[in-house]
Design a protein around this motif. Structure first.
Motif, mmCIF file in Angstrom:
data_model
loop_
_atom_site.group_PDB
_atom_site.id
_atom_site.type_symbol
_atom_site.label_atom_id
_atom_site.label_comp_id
_atom_site.label_asym_id
_atom_site.label_seq_id
_atom_site.Cartn_x
_atom_site.Cartn_y
_atom_site.Cartn_z
ATOM 1 N N ILE A 57 0.862 -1.178 0.000
ATOM 2 C CA ILE A 57 0.000 0.000 0.000
ATOM 3 C C ILE A 57 0.896 1.225 0.000
ATOM 4 C CG2 ILE A 57 -1.701 1.346 1.281
ATOM 5 C CD1 ILE A 57 -2.569 -1.334 2.578
ATOM 6 N N LEU A 58 0.750 2.065 -0.998
ATOM 7 C CA LEU A 58 1.476 3.326 -1.076
ATOM 8 C C LEU A 58 0.478 4.424 -0.740
ATOM 9 C CD1 LEU A 58 3.839 5.158 -1.825
ATOM 10 C CD2 LEU A 58 3.152 4.950 -4.215
ATOM 11 N N THR A 59 0.732 5.150 0.361
ATOM 12 C CA THR A 59 -0.247 6.108 0.843
ATOM 13 C C THR A 59 0.431 7.298 1.502
ATOM 14 O OG1 THR A 59 -2.322 6.289 2.104
ATOM 15 C CG2 THR A 59 -0.545 4.983 3.098
ATOM 16 N N THR A 60 -0.391 8.222 1.977
ATOM 17 C CA THR A 60 0.070 9.355 2.764
ATOM 18 C C THR A 60 -0.634 9.293 4.111
ATOM 19 O OG1 THR A 60 -1.703 10.777 1.954
ATOM 20 C CG2 THR A 60 0.377 10.802 0.706
ATOM 21 N N ILE A 61 -0.140 10.042 5.078
ATOM 22 C CA ILE A 61 -0.774 10.014 6.398
ATOM 23 C C ILE A 61 -2.226 10.472 6.308
ATOM 24 C CG2 ILE A 61 0.070 12.288 7.052
ATOM 25 C CD1 ILE A 61 0.110 11.279 9.959
ATOM 26 N N ASP A 62 -2.509 11.474 5.498
ATOM 27 C CA ASP A 62 -3.877 11.981 5.385
ATOM 28 C C ASP A 62 -4.837 10.894 4.934
ATOM 29 O OD1 ASP A 62 -2.773 14.427 6.021
ATOM 30 O OD2 ASP A 62 -2.703 15.114 3.946
ATOM 31 N N LYS A 63 -4.485 10.201 3.872
ATOM 32 C CA LYS A 63 -5.355 9.156 3.335
ATOM 33 C C LYS A 63 -5.420 7.953 4.269
ATOM 34 C CE LYS A 63 -7.595 10.146 -0.263
ATOM 35 N NZ LYS A 63 -9.050 10.097 -0.230
ATOM 36 N N PHE A 64 -4.309 7.603 4.880
ATOM 37 C CA PHE A 64 -4.309 6.465 5.789
ATOM 38 C C PHE A 64 -5.240 6.734 6.965
ATOM 39 C CE2 PHE A 64 -2.818 3.665 9.114
ATOM 40 C CZ PHE A 64 -2.561 2.482 8.428
ATOM 41 N N MET A 65 -5.151 7.916 7.560
ATOM 42 C CA MET A 65 -6.014 8.262 8.689
ATOM 43 C C MET A 65 -7.481 8.315 8.240
ATOM 44 S SD MET A 65 -3.925 8.556 11.216
ATOM 45 C CE MET A 65 -4.288 9.667 12.530
ATOM 46 N N TYR A 66 -7.713 8.852 7.076
ATOM 47 C CA TYR A 66 -9.064 8.923 6.521
ATOM 48 C C TYR A 66 -9.670 7.526 6.421
ATOM 49 C CZ TYR A 66 -12.683 10.094 3.066
ATOM 50 O OH TYR A 66 -13.866 10.260 2.397
ATOM 51 N N TYR A 68 -8.468 4.716 7.960
ATOM 52 C CA TYR A 68 -8.408 3.997 9.228
ATOM 53 C C TYR A 68 -9.569 4.353 10.150
ATOM 54 C CZ TYR A 68 -6.482 1.517 13.154
ATOM 55 O OH TYR A 68 -6.302 0.633 14.174
ATOM 56 N N PHE A 69 -9.905 5.625 10.199
ATOM 57 C CA PHE A 69 -10.955 6.044 11.121
ATOM 58 C C PHE A 69 -12.346 6.019 10.499
ATOM 59 C CE2 PHE A 69 -7.200 7.676 13.283
ATOM 60 C CZ PHE A 69 -7.388 7.021 14.487
ATOM 61 N N GLY A 70 -12.466 5.350 9.370
ATOM 62 C CA GLY A 70 -13.770 4.994 8.849
ATOM 63 C C GLY A 70 -14.534 6.053 8.112
ATOM 64 N N PHE A 71 -13.876 7.032 7.520
ATOM 65 C CA PHE A 71 -14.598 7.992 6.705
ATOM 66 C C PHE A 71 -14.886 7.359 5.356
ATOM 67 C CE2 PHE A 71 -11.879 10.512 9.552
ATOM 68 C CZ PHE A 71 -12.879 11.131 10.275
ATOM 69 N N GLY A 72 -15.995 7.694 4.776
ATOM 70 C CA GLY A 72 -16.356 7.132 3.475
ATOM 71 C C GLY A 72 -17.656 6.364 3.573
ATOM 72 N N ASP A 73 -17.831 5.390 2.691
ATOM 73 C CA ASP A 73 -19.066 4.616 2.640
ATOM 74 C C ASP A 73 -19.360 3.983 3.993
ATOM 75 O OD1 ASP A 73 -19.184 5.229 -0.012
ATOM 76 O OD2 ASP A 73 -18.349 3.320 -0.701
ATOM 77 N N LYS A 74 -20.565 4.203 4.500
ATOM 78 C CA LYS A 74 -20.950 3.704 5.827
ATOM 79 C C LYS A 74 -20.837 2.188 5.936
ATOM 80 C CE LYS A 74 -22.076 7.679 7.519
ATOM 81 N NZ LYS A 74 -20.997 8.434 8.007
ATOM 82 N N GLN A 75 -21.265 1.457 4.903
ATOM 83 C CA GLN A 75 -21.254 0.002 4.985
ATOM 84 C C GLN A 75 -19.849 -0.584 4.891
ATOM 85 O OE1 GLN A 75 -22.357 1.801 2.444
ATOM 86 N NE2 GLN A 75 -22.065 0.794 0.495
ATOM 87 N N LYS A 76 -18.875 0.183 4.465
ATOM 88 C CA LYS A 76 -17.524 -0.339 4.291
ATOM 89 C C LYS A 76 -16.501 0.324 5.214
ATOM 90 C CE LYS A 76 -18.335 -2.310 0.063
ATOM 91 N NZ LYS A 76 -18.010 -3.586 -0.391
ATOM 92 N N PHE A 111 1.871 11.459 13.009
ATOM 93 C CA PHE A 111 2.478 10.438 12.153
ATOM 94 C C PHE A 111 3.439 9.567 12.958
ATOM 95 C CE2 PHE A 111 5.922 9.199 9.215
ATOM 96 C CZ PHE A 111 5.194 8.335 8.418
ATOM 97 N N GLN A 112 4.251 10.173 13.801
ATOM 98 C CA GLN A 112 5.167 9.408 14.640
ATOM 99 C C GLN A 112 4.407 8.425 15.528
ATOM 100 O OE1 GLN A 112 7.277 12.859 16.321
ATOM 101 N NE2 GLN A 112 9.173 11.817 15.731
ATOM 102 N N SER A 113 3.317 8.868 16.116
ATOM 103 C CA SER A 113 2.499 7.992 16.965
ATOM 104 C C SER A 113 1.895 6.861 16.149
ATOM 105 C CB SER A 113 1.396 8.793 17.647
ATOM 106 O OG SER A 113 1.944 9.759 18.498
ATOM 107 N N LEU A 114 1.423 7.177 14.959
ATOM 108 C CA LEU A 114 0.839 6.168 14.078
ATOM 109 C C LEU A 114 1.873 5.115 13.700
ATOM 110 C CD1 LEU A 114 -1.420 5.104 12.189
ATOM 111 C CD2 LEU A 114 -0.509 6.660 10.460
ATOM 112 N N VAL A 115 3.044 5.543 13.276
ATOM 113 C CA VAL A 115 4.106 4.611 12.887
ATOM 114 C C VAL A 115 4.500 3.736 14.067
ATOM 115 C CG1 VAL A 115 6.540 4.464 12.204
ATOM 116 C CG2 VAL A 115 4.983 5.958 10.954
ATOM 117 N N TYR A 119 4.014 -0.265 14.081
ATOM 118 C CA TYR A 119 5.214 -1.075 14.291
ATOM 119 C C TYR A 119 5.024 -2.028 15.470
ATOM 120 C CZ TYR A 119 9.987 -2.347 15.453
ATOM 121 O OH TYR A 119 11.116 -3.056 15.765
ATOM 122 N N GLU A 120 4.500 -1.513 16.564
ATOM 123 C CA GLU A 120 4.271 -2.349 17.747
ATOM 124 C C GLU A 120 3.234 -3.440 17.485
ATOM 125 O OE1 GLU A 120 3.386 0.496 20.816
ATOM 126 O OE2 GLU A 120 5.499 1.075 21.027
#
Length: 138
Positions: A57-66, A68-76, A111-115, A119-120
């Protein structure tokens, strides 16, 4: 470059599909390789509804957070965190964050916290850039 690596890698695993997901805000694509060929166009699926089902997966922090936290289609929206945390030992997704040195102070702290948490949790990560400023060279 990653596409060429994955195409070559697919020759070592005959008949296995290897997928690359690009989700950077300006791009959202899923490419699939098998036996050294790009078979994306032969698949009968909606390539924009991938929800990060990929080997890389090639991404940016903005898209990854978007995602990860469930923004977008409700059913998915809650499938993405489930997929990230339910990877098997034989099917680990490599998450590549592009250009992390460009994030501002608050974004970089998040981003540091996310990484660290990924990792953990045992996720495979790469931080990459093609534009690293000279003052960051060692």
């Amino acid at each position: 470059r990653i596409q060429e690596y994955l195409k070559q890698l697919s020759t070592y695993f005959p008949n296995r599909e290897i997928a690359l997901v690009i989700d950077t805000g300006s791009q959202m694509y899923r490419y699939v390789y098998q036996n050294g060929h790009d078979i994306t166009d032969t698949l009968k699926i909606n390539l924009r509804r991938h929800l990060y089902k990929g080997d890389v997966i090639l991404t940016t922090i903005d898209k990854f957070m978007y995602r990860y936290f469930g923004f977008g289609d409700k059913q998915k929206s809650f499938i993405f965190p489930l997929r990230i945390h339910r990877e098997s030992k034989n099917n680990k997704t490599l998450i590549c964050f592009d250009e992390p040195h460009t994030y501002d102070d608050i974004s970089f702290t998040n981003f540091q916290s996310l990484v660290q948490s990924l990792y953990e949790a045992g996720r495979s990560l790469i931080l990459m850039t093609a534009t690293l400023p000279k003052e960051h060279y060692q």
